[in-house]
Design an enzyme around this catalytic site. Sequence first.
Site, PDB file in Angstrom:
ATOM      1  N   ASP A  65      38.352  28.999  39.609  1.00  0.00           N
ATOM      2  CA  ASP A  65      38.244  28.110  40.774  1.00  0.00           C
ATOM      3  C   ASP A  65      38.532  28.852  42.063  1.00  0.00           C
ATOM      4  O   ASP A  65      37.848  28.672  43.069  1.00  0.00           O
ATOM      5  CB  ASP A  65      39.234  26.941  40.647  1.00  0.00           C
ATOM      6  N   ASP A  97      43.725  31.469  44.251  1.00  0.00           N
ATOM      7  CA  ASP A  97      44.202  31.841  42.918  1.00  0.00           C
ATOM      8  C   ASP A  97      43.264  32.859  42.281  1.00  0.00           C
ATOM      9  O   ASP A  97      42.084  32.919  42.610  1.00  0.00           O
ATOM     10  CB  ASP A  97      44.262  30.598  42.019  1.00  0.00           C
ATOM     11  N   GLU A 153      44.140  28.283  49.512  1.00  0.00           N
ATOM     12  CA  GLU A 153      43.629  27.266  48.609  1.00  0.00           C
ATOM     13  C   GLU A 153      44.750  26.307  48.197  1.00  0.00           C
ATOM     14  O   GLU A 153      45.784  26.725  47.692  1.00  0.00           O
ATOM     15  CB  GLU A 153      43.052  27.953  47.364  1.00  0.00           C
ATOM     16  N   ASP A 160      42.099  32.708  39.463  1.00  0.00           N
ATOM     17  CA  ASP A 160      41.289  32.115  38.387  1.00  0.00           C
ATOM     18  C   ASP A 160      39.873  31.792  38.863  1.00  0.00           C
ATOM     19  O   ASP A 160      39.497  32.093  39.991  1.00  0.00           O
ATOM     20  CB  ASP A 160      41.977  30.853  37.853  1.00  0.00           C
TER      21      ASP A 160
END
Length: 633
Positions: free
Chosen positions: A500, A496, A423, A498
């Site tokens: 997203d 990640d 990503e 998180d």
Amino acid sequence: MAETKYTADNIKVLKGLEAVRKRPAMYIGGTTERGLHHLVYEVVDNSIDEALAGYCDTITIVMHANGSVSVEDNGRGIPVEKHGSENIPAVQVVMTVLHAGGKFDDKSYKVSGGLHGVGVSVVNALSKRLDVEIYRDGKVYHQYYEIGVPQKEIEVIGKSTTTGTKVTFIPDDTIFETTVFSFDYLSVRLRELAFLNKGIKIVLKDEISEKVHNFQYEGGISSFVKYLNENKKVIFEDPIYICGEKEGTEFEVSIQYNEGFQESISSFANNINTIEGGTHLSGFKAGLTRAINSYIKIGNLLKNEKVTPSGSDIREGMTAVISVKLSDPQFEGQTKTKLQNSEIDGIVSSIVYEKLNEFLEENPKVAKLLAMKAILGARSREAARKARELTRRKSVLESGSLPGKLADCSIQDPSQTEIFLVEGDSAGGSAKMGRERTFQAILPLWGKMLNTEKARIDKVLNNDKIQPVILALGAGIGEEFDISKLRYDKVIIMADADVDGQHIATLLLTFFFRYMRPLVEEGHVYIAKPPLFLVRKGKKKHYVHSVEERNKVLAEVGSKGTHVQRYKGLGEMNADQLWETTLDPEKRILTLVQIDDAIEADRMFTILMGDEVEPRRKFIEENAHYVDINEIS
Ligand code: 0RA
């Protein structure tokens, strides 16, 4: 059993049970978690048979605190009188002789036969201890066994006002890798059984967590279809239901369409999920195609359109459950889940054709919808074909071109290589520098990933985020996906930790599941787990992956002079750190993406990626373990 004379029959019994213990995989498919749960299904199947014969309406499964499981039904109770010429109670024959099951009751076919139908004696042989209680003739009978061998004669231990059977067993921990039962695992299959056998009440209880699930569906497989479509926008409310009987074979199907483009048919033969399909599935498809096309033809709905709807055009957006019950099911295929009986094809296709014609005549509104949808499907197939030709020209196979952003590895042998789908461009840059370039390839992903759950194949093929992934993997997509062309052994999603990052990972997984399913099923897809914290004390560095782990490390090293850094994203790590934590096969943590149950996984992706927002939020809160993530290093 000091009294027992070792007759020829007894010796045969012991030999049989010994064979089961020697090669358990032959009888229950394996000794992993799957095989363990298979034991429960095997016992439940016997009660289901009793219910299908019309004598039982409730089955209760209890997970006990001591690790045993009991299955109780309110059927007639397994007969206890001496069986045939042998001087043994019938129940003891059922419990100790391979395949004895319901054999002395041949009025009805044993529906649970086939894959699971190895008989409760197999469960007995693989249990440290098994107790059977029978409620019959106003009495309670009891007998128990250890690793399949009776420990005493059957005896009356009390009075009873009801009838039924209760089998309690504790699996042998010298046979199974794990002997801990999973409520969720059991729940999925028991719910399925309740759908497939309408009206039967199945109760699952866990004594430790005190969880209880009650399954009972008066709508049978139509309820199943509604459950599968729960979070999709359906194009008509009540599923189509068709059933018929021919030459002793019973067939039923329930169909509902949603606004998506996926085809999802779950097929069962004698309650067994025939993952590989078979003659009932092909018969259903043939009957369906014929019925819809004849409706279109008779109504002259095609007018001067050039393309005729194909089977897959007609099945676009369709969710269906088909279930056949037959007397002598034969299974073939890699996992023995493909129905082989050749006569079933014609039987099913004629039932479907006939009954669907009737339905279409009686329900003109739904009929028009289906016809129009099929015609639309045919048109877009034509568009997709053109798009594919375009892509194919561009594809690796023909031109050898690879996506511009790919930093490929130097080794050619695909069994040795891995690709990281990373990503973001900055993390991608560090990964390119930090990797071991001989066998690790890096493909950075950026921008908004397409939600393939809501797109047709032509859109997927032409999407500028997805196309590099298709080209890099080199194995095509959809019906033309060919895993033998796969350019890397491991496909590792690196995002990640998180929201997203999780979203991108889920979008990629959805894409793989819908368009490259064997990639997932054959265990090529992994998720990298980058560290969340770096705990540094002096020269010593600890990378940790959770808050608990961080606290543990802090407690161990002491807080004085300790520095904790939280990583917000992969982009914060330099090339060396990325190698140390996430790329190096010796140190990294990878989680393998596994599909335990394709039907449940399908539902999960629908919920995660489909139309409705609220169920998705609820679902993520509750569970997400059907794409089961097993940690491996
Ligand atoms: C054969 C005959 C009869 C009952 C059963 C099998 C039976 C087996 C199982 C296994 C689990 N639960 C069960 N319940 C019943 C009854 C014969 C009779 O009563 O006439």
